[in-house]
Scaffold this motif. Structure first.
Motif, PDB file in Angstrom:
ATOM      1  N   LYS A  18       7.568   2.377  -9.838  1.00  0.00           N
ATOM      2  CA  LYS A  18       8.371   1.345  -9.169  1.00  0.00           C
ATOM      3  C   LYS A  18       8.316   1.517  -7.649  1.00  0.00           C
ATOM      4  O   LYS A  18       8.155   0.545  -6.902  1.00  0.00           O
ATOM      5  CB  LYS A  18       9.811   1.426  -9.657  1.00  0.00           C
ATOM      6  N   ASP A  19       8.421   2.759  -7.201  1.00  0.00           N
ATOM      7  CA  ASP A  19       8.390   3.047  -5.768  1.00  0.00           C
ATOM      8  C   ASP A  19       7.062   2.637  -5.147  1.00  0.00           C
ATOM      9  O   ASP A  19       7.005   2.009  -4.082  1.00  0.00           O
ATOM     10  CB  ASP A  19       8.642   4.543  -5.553  1.00  0.00           C
ATOM     11  N   ASP A  40      -3.043  -7.286  -1.932  1.00  0.00           N
ATOM     12  CA  ASP A  40      -1.656  -7.681  -2.074  1.00  0.00           C
ATOM     13  C   ASP A  40      -0.961  -7.879  -0.728  1.00  0.00           C
ATOM     14  O   ASP A  40      -0.018  -8.640  -0.615  1.00  0.00           O
ATOM     15  CB  ASP A  40      -0.903  -6.658  -2.921  1.00  0.00           C
ATOM     16  N   LYS A  41      -1.400  -7.189   0.318  1.00  0.00           N
ATOM     17  CA  LYS A  41      -0.819  -7.389   1.637  1.00  0.00           C
ATOM     18  C   LYS A  41      -1.123  -8.786   2.167  1.00  0.00           C
ATOM     19  O   LYS A  41      -0.442  -9.282   3.041  1.00  0.00           O
ATOM     20  CB  LYS A  41      -1.332  -6.328   2.611  1.00  0.00           C
ATOM     21  N   SER A  88      10.069   5.550 -12.259  1.00  0.00           N
ATOM     22  CA  SER A  88      10.608   5.388 -10.905  1.00  0.00           C
ATOM     23  C   SER A  88       9.520   5.577  -9.852  1.00  0.00           C
ATOM     24  O   SER A  88       9.532   4.909  -8.805  1.00  0.00           O
ATOM     25  CB  SER A  88      11.740   6.382 -10.662  1.00  0.00           C
ATOM     26  N   ARG A  97       4.938   0.432  -6.332  1.00  0.00           N
ATOM     27  CA  ARG A  97       4.827  -1.034  -6.391  1.00  0.00           C
ATOM     28  C   ARG A  97       5.549  -1.669  -5.213  1.00  0.00           C
ATOM     29  O   ARG A  97       5.065  -2.614  -4.599  1.00  0.00           O
ATOM     30  CB  ARG A  97       5.420  -1.575  -7.695  1.00  0.00           C
ATOM     31  N   GLU A  98       6.749  -1.141  -4.893  1.00  0.00           N
ATOM     32  CA  GLU A  98       7.520  -1.702  -3.786  1.00  0.00           C
ATOM     33  C   GLU A  98       6.842  -1.467  -2.442  1.00  0.00           C
ATOM     34  O   GLU A  98       6.947  -2.288  -1.524  1.00  0.00           O
ATOM     35  CB  GLU A  98       8.921  -1.090  -3.788  1.00  0.00           C
ATOM     36  N   LYS A  99       6.126  -0.355  -2.330  1.00  0.00           N
ATOM     37  CA  LYS A  99       5.457  -0.029  -1.074  1.00  0.00           C
ATOM     38  C   LYS A  99       4.159  -0.811  -0.873  1.00  0.00           C
ATOM     39  O   LYS A  99       3.758  -1.088   0.252  1.00  0.00           O
ATOM     40  CB  LYS A  99       5.154   1.473  -1.011  1.00  0.00           C
ATOM     41  N   THR A 100       3.481  -1.148  -1.981  1.00  0.00           N
ATOM     42  CA  THR A 100       2.147  -1.764  -1.875  1.00  0.00           C
ATOM     43  C   THR A 100       2.063  -3.180  -2.431  1.00  0.00           C
ATOM     44  O   THR A 100       1.166  -3.939  -2.061  1.00  0.00           O
ATOM     45  CB  THR A 100       1.104  -0.907  -2.614  1.00  0.00           C
ATOM     46  N   GLY A 101       2.964  -3.526  -3.361  1.00  0.00           N
ATOM     47  CA  GLY A 101       2.870  -4.829  -4.012  1.00  0.00           C
ATOM     48  C   GLY A 101       1.807  -4.872  -5.086  1.00  0.00           C
ATOM     49  O   GLY A 101       1.552  -5.920  -5.689  1.00  0.00           O
ATOM     50  N   MET A 141       1.596  -3.004 -11.810  1.00  0.00           N
ATOM     51  CA  MET A 141       2.145  -1.806 -12.435  1.00  0.00           C
ATOM     52  C   MET A 141       1.054  -0.858 -12.930  1.00  0.00           C
ATOM     53  O   MET A 141       1.101   0.357 -12.682  1.00  0.00           O
ATOM     54  CB  MET A 141       3.056  -2.189 -13.606  1.00  0.00           C
ATOM     55  N   CYS A 160      -0.739   0.818 -10.099  1.00  0.00           N
ATOM     56  CA  CYS A 160       0.076   1.885  -9.493  1.00  0.00           C
ATOM     57  C   CYS A 160       0.074   3.129 -10.366  1.00  0.00           C
ATOM     58  O   CYS A 160      -0.026   4.260  -9.862  1.00  0.00           O
ATOM     59  CB  CYS A 160       1.504   1.388  -9.279  1.00  0.00           C
TER      60      CYS A 160
END
Length: 308
Positions: free
Chosen positions: A9-10, A49-50, A6, A12-16, A19, A22
């Motif tokens: 996952k968190d 990634d941004k 988790s 990854r969602e914040k930075t793109g 896996m 991260c």
């Protein structure tokens, strides 16, 4: 500390970021999400990634050839300026070489090992994004091969050897003289670059496309007021003309318009000393099909002027 799924996952969602990137960032920062974000930014991973949302419609098409096969790849960047960068050109050239050792699919090329490194092509491109500062992506890749014969290549608007704005492959199966076949194959590749045929033979054209053309031809013919039997013949004639325009083997050969590509192939087969058959072609034009972002420069200036 233990890095949970988790947490990964968190992040990854914040930075793109990927896996594994991260997970490494969290391990390096003892599970501190904010510190992990900074760690990724420092490594250029989050920065890369941004940029992934920006349109990349420039870049280069590259080709590479080996024994009885060849590949074409398209690697996109945001600006043509980057496409003229030596580092980017080396990247595309190496990606094409990696593609040559795979089945030519994008997934296989992306997963392939980049030359002189332990990284995949996908990770190498990500690193290049952080270094060069533009979004980039391996958009597509294709391979053609023959049991016997040649796969000829052609680069249009060539920037440097093997790289340009359009790449074409043409596969010819034959036991004949390879020099003659390759010379002809290159001419056919130039023809494909110029005419952009829809298919090699009639049966390869999408049935919906044919039906759409027939509907248009039928409506045009009915407007003539002629009997149905005549209208049907008119439609058949216009459909034959359509095939002559869009089917490679039916097209007038740009090198010698007095011959179709099919007839020119028969002539070169005699020269090569064995029957010859074109078994496929691929044409990649840089950025085709990409919806480019349009900006209203005047509106942007007006908006900026209104801000004090």
């Amino acid at each position: 500390m233990t890095i949970s799924a988790s947490m990964v996952k968190d992040l990854r969602e914040k930075t793109g970021a990927g896996m594994m990137d991260c997970k490494t960032a969290l391990a390096e920062t003892n599970g501190d999400i904010e510190a992990a974000i900074d760690w990724l930014r420092a490594k250029g991973i989050a920065k890369a990634d941004k940029k992934s949302g920006r349109t990349a419609a420039e870049g280069l098409v590259g080709v590479a050839a080996g024994d009885n096969k060849a590949v074409v790849v398209e690697v996109n960047s945001e600006t043509d300026f980057v496409a003229r960068n030596d580092a980017f050109q080396t990247l595309v050239r190496n990606v094409a070489q990696v593609a040559l050792a795979t089945d030519g699919t994008v997934d296989a090329v992306a997963a392939g090992t980049y030359p002189a490194s332990e990284k995949s092509v996908a990770d190498t491109i990500k690193d290049a994004i952080g270094t060069i500062g533009e979004n980039m992506n391996l958009r597509r890749s294709a391979q053609l091969s023959v049991s016997n014969g040649v796969v000829a290549t052609y680069i249009h608007n060539q920037v440097v050897e093997g790289l340009g704005k359009m790449g074409v492959l043409v596969a010819i199966e034959s036991d004949g003289d390879k020099a003659a076949l390759n010379a002809f194959g290159r001419q056919v590749a130039m023809h494909v670059a110029a005419t952009n045929p829809l298919a090699l033979v009639e049966t390869e054209i999408d049935a919906a496309t044919v039906e759409r053309e027939k509907a248009v031809f039928s409506e045009q013919a009915r407007q003539s007021g002629k009997p149905d039997a005549i209208v049907e013949k008119m439609v058949d004639g216009r459909l034959r003309k359509f095939y002559e325009e869009v089917v490679l083997l039916k097209q007038a050969f740009v090198i010698n318009p007095d011959l179709t590509v099919e007839k020119a192939l028969e002539a070169v087969a005699k020269e090569a000393g064995a029957p010859a058959k074109i078994t496929g072609f691929v044409r990649f034009a840089l950025g085709e099909g990409i919806e480019r972002e349009q900006s209203d420069f005047a509106a942007e200036v007006a908006a900026a002027a209104g801000k004090k």
